[in-house]
Design a protein around this motif. Structure first.
Motif, PDB file in Angstrom:
ATOM      1  N   ALA A 141       0.681  -1.176   0.107  1.00 51.93           N
ATOM      2  CA  ALA A 141      -0.028   0.124   0.019  1.00 51.93           C
ATOM      3  C   ALA A 141       0.712   1.341   0.013  1.00 51.93           C
ATOM      4  O   ALA A 141       0.526   2.221  -0.646  1.00 51.93           O
ATOM      5  CB  ALA A 141      -0.926   0.041   1.147  1.00 51.93           C
ATOM      6  N   VAL A 142       2.102   1.298   0.751  1.00 50.36           N
ATOM      7  CA  VAL A 142       2.885   2.216   0.703  1.00 50.36           C
ATOM      8  C   VAL A 142       3.725   2.636  -0.489  1.00 50.36           C
ATOM      9  O   VAL A 142       3.680   3.569  -1.030  1.00 50.36           O
ATOM     10  CB  VAL A 142       3.968   2.224   1.961  1.00 50.36           C
ATOM     11  CG1 VAL A 142       4.824   3.413   1.903  1.00 50.36           C
ATOM     12  CG2 VAL A 142       3.127   2.077   3.391  1.00 50.36           C
ATOM     13  N   GLU A 143       3.999   1.164  -0.840  1.00 49.41           N
ATOM     14  CA  GLU A 143       5.004   1.488  -2.301  1.00 49.41           C
ATOM     15  C   GLU A 143       4.118   1.958  -3.242  1.00 49.41           C
ATOM     16  O   GLU A 143       4.687   2.337  -4.505  1.00 49.41           O
ATOM     17  CB  GLU A 143       5.610  -0.016  -2.451  1.00 49.41           C
ATOM     18  CG  GLU A 143       6.711  -0.385  -1.470  1.00 49.41           C
ATOM     19  CD  GLU A 143       7.026  -1.738  -1.220  1.00 49.41           C
ATOM     20  OE1 GLU A 143       6.585  -2.723  -2.018  1.00 49.41           O
ATOM     21  OE2 GLU A 143       7.992  -2.027  -0.541  1.00 49.41           O
TER      22      GLU A 143
ATOM     23  N   VAL B 187       9.317   6.603  -1.627  1.00 50.30           N
ATOM     24  CA  VAL B 187       9.416   5.195  -2.268  1.00 50.30           C
ATOM     25  C   VAL B 187       9.683   5.207  -3.707  1.00 50.30           C
ATOM     26  O   VAL B 187       9.454   6.168  -4.461  1.00 50.30           O
ATOM     27  CB  VAL B 187       7.937   4.436  -2.066  1.00 50.30           C
ATOM     28  CG1 VAL B 187       7.849   3.919  -0.532  1.00 50.30           C
ATOM     29  CG2 VAL B 187       6.922   5.271  -2.628  1.00 50.30           C
ATOM     30  N   GLN B 188      10.098   4.182  -4.169  1.00 50.65           N
ATOM     31  CA  GLN B 188      10.327   3.857  -5.596  1.00 50.65           C
ATOM     32  C   GLN B 188       8.976   3.455  -6.061  1.00 50.65           C
ATOM     33  O   GLN B 188       8.775   2.253  -5.903  1.00 50.65           O
ATOM     34  CB  GLN B 188      11.502   2.919  -5.966  1.00 50.65           C
ATOM     35  CG  GLN B 188      11.771   2.834  -7.428  1.00 50.65           C
ATOM     36  CD  GLN B 188      12.896   4.049  -7.651  1.00 50.65           C
ATOM     37  OE1 GLN B 188      13.812   4.099  -7.080  1.00 50.65           O
ATOM     38  NE2 GLN B 188      12.636   4.977  -8.737  1.00 50.65           N
TER      39      GLN B 188
ATOM     40  N   ILE C 166       6.034  11.644  -2.302  1.00 52.23           N
ATOM     41  CA  ILE C 166       6.215  10.503  -1.936  1.00 52.23           C
ATOM     42  C   ILE C 166       7.788   9.929  -2.960  1.00 52.23           C
ATOM     43  O   ILE C 166       8.465   9.068  -2.480  1.00 52.23           O
ATOM     44  CB  ILE C 166       5.281   9.390  -2.281  1.00 52.23           C
ATOM     45  CG1 ILE C 166       4.365   9.837  -1.229  1.00 52.23           C
ATOM     46  CG2 ILE C 166       5.596   8.094  -2.157  1.00 52.23           C
ATOM     47  CD1 ILE C 166       3.091   9.203  -1.453  1.00 52.23           C
ATOM     48  N   ASP C 167       7.952  10.107  -4.171  1.00 45.44           N
ATOM     49  CA  ASP C 167       8.552   9.665  -5.053  1.00 45.44           C
ATOM     50  C   ASP C 167      10.220   9.924  -4.808  1.00 45.44           C
ATOM     51  O   ASP C 167      10.458  11.252  -4.374  1.00 45.44           O
ATOM     52  CB  ASP C 167       8.340  10.112  -6.583  1.00 45.44           C
ATOM     53  CG  ASP C 167       6.677   9.597  -6.914  1.00 45.44           C
ATOM     54  OD1 ASP C 167       6.446   8.542  -6.463  1.00 45.44           O
ATOM     55  OD2 ASP C 167       6.309  10.142  -7.807  1.00 45.44           O
ATOM     56  N   ILE C 168      10.783   8.901  -4.800  1.00 51.75           N
ATOM     57  CA  ILE C 168      12.346   9.308  -5.019  1.00 51.75           C
ATOM     58  C   ILE C 168      12.688   9.551  -6.096  1.00 51.75           C
ATOM     59  O   ILE C 168      12.398   9.175  -7.347  1.00 51.75           O
ATOM     60  CB  ILE C 168      12.950   7.696  -4.857  1.00 51.75           C
ATOM     61  CG1 ILE C 168      12.815   7.178  -3.140  1.00 51.75           C
ATOM     62  CG2 ILE C 168      14.504   7.743  -4.902  1.00 51.75           C
ATOM     63  CD1 ILE C 168      13.171   5.758  -2.834  1.00 51.75           C
ATOM     64  N   GLU C 169      13.318  10.913  -6.334  1.00 47.54           N
ATOM     65  CA  GLU C 169      13.928  11.545  -7.567  1.00 47.54           C
ATOM     66  C   GLU C 169      14.748  10.637  -8.301  1.00 47.54           C
ATOM     67  O   GLU C 169      15.468   9.910  -7.675  1.00 47.54           O
ATOM     68  CB  GLU C 169      14.223  12.623  -7.472  1.00 47.54           C
ATOM     69  CG  GLU C 169      13.245  13.889  -6.493  1.00 47.54           C
ATOM     70  CD  GLU C 169      12.194  14.035  -7.155  1.00 47.54           C
ATOM     71  OE1 GLU C 169      12.215  14.224  -8.376  1.00 47.54           O
ATOM     72  OE2 GLU C 169      11.221  14.372  -6.718  1.00 47.54           O
TER      73      GLU C 169
END
Lengths: 385, 296
Positions: B227-229, B249-250, B293-296
């Motif tokens: 759910a987090v990812e 997260v990725q 949320i996104d990892i750049e």
């Protein structure tokens, strides 16, 4: 202390101050408002060291009392009518958790139609909740019953919450001379709140757990037994109250010129005052009429009523409430108590929604009862029907 | 420092095997620390942890009605304050999403507005689970429940989750966070932080329900992480109205998370419903944009 001329609500607020609740949680609603305003100002002036929680509803008012009482504090709330209806679920829950909460009820009718005026439908609708119910005839009794209620409710053999009922406007907004006891006297009578058990990290317990069908019935039995035991607690503490304050409350019911009465009127609350005056006038005319005032409606003093009525020929019950589709609640219960005695008992539903009840009405009801005419709404305006 | 040795939610409760809520509560109590008084509204938790004469609670615990936990907590807090116990003892509410986002809203709003010093933790299993899986205001878009069933004319629950964390931010709460039982240390630290923050704090905890969501109970942690990812459960903190952290997260598409649960199977069978899955993906994308949320 000399008698002081005070509004009923203010007398109640001053009395609650003397009982030293540590948490007050209430929502304003007519005609209870002056009580909570009075208490707010007492706390604001530093005359009572308490937390005053301005909740957003009556539902939360009593809910907060549950938390505070369970955490070991003496608590107070007051409400009426729609507010009590909104609290309904919490009323039952607080009683089930056996929390000694005292709540003033400035009795008022229930909508619809909307009415802010007095009858006793609100507290009567909570009769099955497991709360004790005391009814005051005048403001002195409203004052005294508040103090006495804390004593009874906090008794470790009882552990129940109580309504102190006094008629909205008729008592709450009326100025009468009252004797407000001193702080010292009330402190000596009540003492500090000693909870039987409480939320405490040093001794963790679980409150209000989930009971399966194996256990629920026993909880209800024990609760019922405690409500019945409260009758003896009232007699005991009511007697002690009399010794301390000079006003005896050792009886659940009270007779007025009843000893040789042929017709007995049964009533609760402020209407008893009007009835006593009417009785005096009827007595002067030679009519043997008396009053049986019910001060304690829960537990219901069935045996006391039977004993008091043993010699009467006719009974007229005045009910400021109606169980629609049945009869007035007091009438139903008096008839149940007197089943088999052979005394004719007539029920009169009257004064609903603030309709005035006067001495002439009481006299008329006695005439109706003597003629065997009863179990009716009294004072209906036929032209409106 | 969270004392992970604290076990105030003890063995012997009757939750389903794989229950996310029971694991969450164990972690929540570790984070809360000793000297915590718990108020719990009616719900799964009460029913599985307090069948008289047993109790799983080793800390003082009081039942409230379904809707008044935060009002009861207000009273407990006021009493502790008056008795000079507040601070040494702390007040924690643990309630399900039905009791929290729906029926309890009035009391929560009142208590937060008054500024009582307590922490409210909602274990969010996204439906009324104890009564048999009915929709709540926290049920996600398109989830199939017994009162929001999928059918010929329905793709399940037709409304997005009510955003209670933001509603409580608007009440001026000094600490609002979301967490999941799938990241235990993060959850425990957030609870610890909330309990040590003065004023009314709120944490909404993702607590997967194997029975209600329809997956193997052994996979609760995995479902929680998914759910987090995918971005459907952002884990963030808002301190004094400003976001101060988020779990990066990725991100993966929502498909795998949805496919793993029976409550979303109508989106894939008999045929894949691309339009509806795209709407759910859009919710995840919006979360990613809103919380970063996104990892750049």
């Amino acid at each position: 202390m000399p008698l002081q001329m005070m509004e009923g609500s203010i007398a109640v607020a001053e009395t609650v101050r003397l009982c030293r609740p540590q948490v007050i949680s209430a929502y304003p609603i007519t005609p209870q408002t002056h009580i909570v305003e009075g208490l707010a100002s007492i706390v604001a002036d530093g005359r009572l060291d308490a937390e005053y929680i301005c909740v957003e509803s009556e539902f939360s008012a009593l809910s907060a009392c549950i938390g505070a009482s369970a955490a070991g504090s003496r608590v107070y709330s007051a409400t009426t009518s729609q507010g009590l209806a909104l609290m309904a679920e919490v009323v039952f829950n607080s009683a089930g958790m056996r929390l000694p909460i005292v709540m003033g009820i400035a009795n008022r009718a229930i909508s619809a139609p909307l009415s802010i005026w007095n009858d006793q439908q609100d507290s009567i609708m909570m009769r099955d909740s497991g709360w004790l119910q005391f009814y005051a005839e005048d403001n002195q009794e409203a004052v005294d019953l508040h103090i006495l209620s804390y004593k009874i409710c906090e008794d470790h053999d009882i552990l129940l919450p109580a309504f102190v009922c006094f008629d909205g406007f008729i008592l709450s907004h009326v100025f009468e001379p009252v004797d407000i006891p001193s702080e010292k006297e009330v402190d000596e009578f009540l003492g500090p709140f000693k909870p039987y058990q409480q939320l405490d990290v040093k001794d963790p317990i679980s409150f209000g757990m989930y009971a399966t069908p194996e256990y629920y019935l026993e909880f209800r039995y024990e609760h019922d037994q405690a409500v019945h035991r409260a009758a003896d607690a009232l007699r005991k503490h009511g007697k002690a109250f009399g010794e301390k304050f000079g006003r005896d409350y050792s009886e659940l019911v009270e007779g007025y010129r009843l000893e040789d009465a042929e017709v007995a009127i049964i009533a609760m609350g402020s209407i008893c005052g009007t009835t006593k005056d009417a009785i005096d006038e009827m007595r002067a005319e030679g009519k043997k009429v008396g009053l049986l005032k019910i001060r304690c409606f829960r537990p219901f003093p069935a045996a006391d009523i039977v004993k008091a009525l043993a010699h009467v020929k006719t009974v007229a019950v005045l009910d400021k409430n109606i169980s629609l589709g049945a009869k007035g609640a007091v009438g139903i219960e008096v008839k149940d108590a007197c089943y088999g005695l052979g005394i004719p008992i007539y029920d009169y539903v009257l004064g609903l929604g603030g309709r005035d009840v006067r001495k002439k009405d009481i006299k008329k009801i006695v005439e109706l009862a003597e003629k065997g005419s009863g179990d009716m709404f009294y004072g209906l305006r036929e032209e409106l029907l | 420092m969270v004392d992970r040795t604290i076990e105030n939610f003890d063995c012997g409760h009757r939750a389903c095997g794989g229950c996310g809520a029971s694991s969450a509560v164990r972690m929540i109590l570790k984070g809360a620390g000793e000297n915590t008084i718990v108020v719990s509204p009616t719900g799964c938790l009460e029913v599985f942890s307090t069948p008289y004469p047993e109790t799983a609670w080793k800390t003082p615990w009081i039942h409230s009605l379904f809707e008044n936990a935060s009002a009861v907590a207000s009273g407990v807090e006021a009493a502790l304050k008056r008795q000079g116990r507040l601070g040494k003892e702390k007040v924690l509410v643990i309630g399900g999403d039905g009791a929290t986002v729906d029926i309890g809203m009035l009391c929560i709003s009142g208590a937060f507005e008054r500024g009582h010093d307590f922490t409210y933790v909602c274990y969010d299993n996204e439906a009324y689970m104890n009564t048999g899986i009915q929709r709540s205001g926290a049920t996600p878009y398109d989830a199939d429940t017994t009162t929001s069933p999928s059918g010929v004319c329905s793709t399940g629950n037709n409304r997005p989750k009510k955003d209670l964390p933001q509603i409580l931010v608007a009440h001026g709460s000094p600490y609002v966070a979301t967490a999941t039982m799938a990241y235990p240390m993060d959850l425990m630290k957030k609870v610890e932080k909330a309990m040590n923050t003065q004023g009314p704090c709120y944490i909404q905890v993702h607590a997967p329900c194997c029975t209600g969501w329809g997956y193997d109970g052994a996979k609760t942690m995995e479902i929680g992480r998914m759910a987090v990812e995918c971005g459907l459960w952002p884990c963030y903190e808002i301190v004094d109205g400003k976001q101060t952290s988020v779990k990066k997260v990725q991100r993966v598409p929502v498909d795998e998370y949805l496919k793993a649960q029976k409550r979303f199977r109508h989106l894939f069978k008999p045929t894949r419903n691309d339009a509806e899955i795209a709407k759910i993906q859009a919710i995840a994308d919006a979360n990613a944009a809103k919380y970063g949320i996104d990892i750049e």
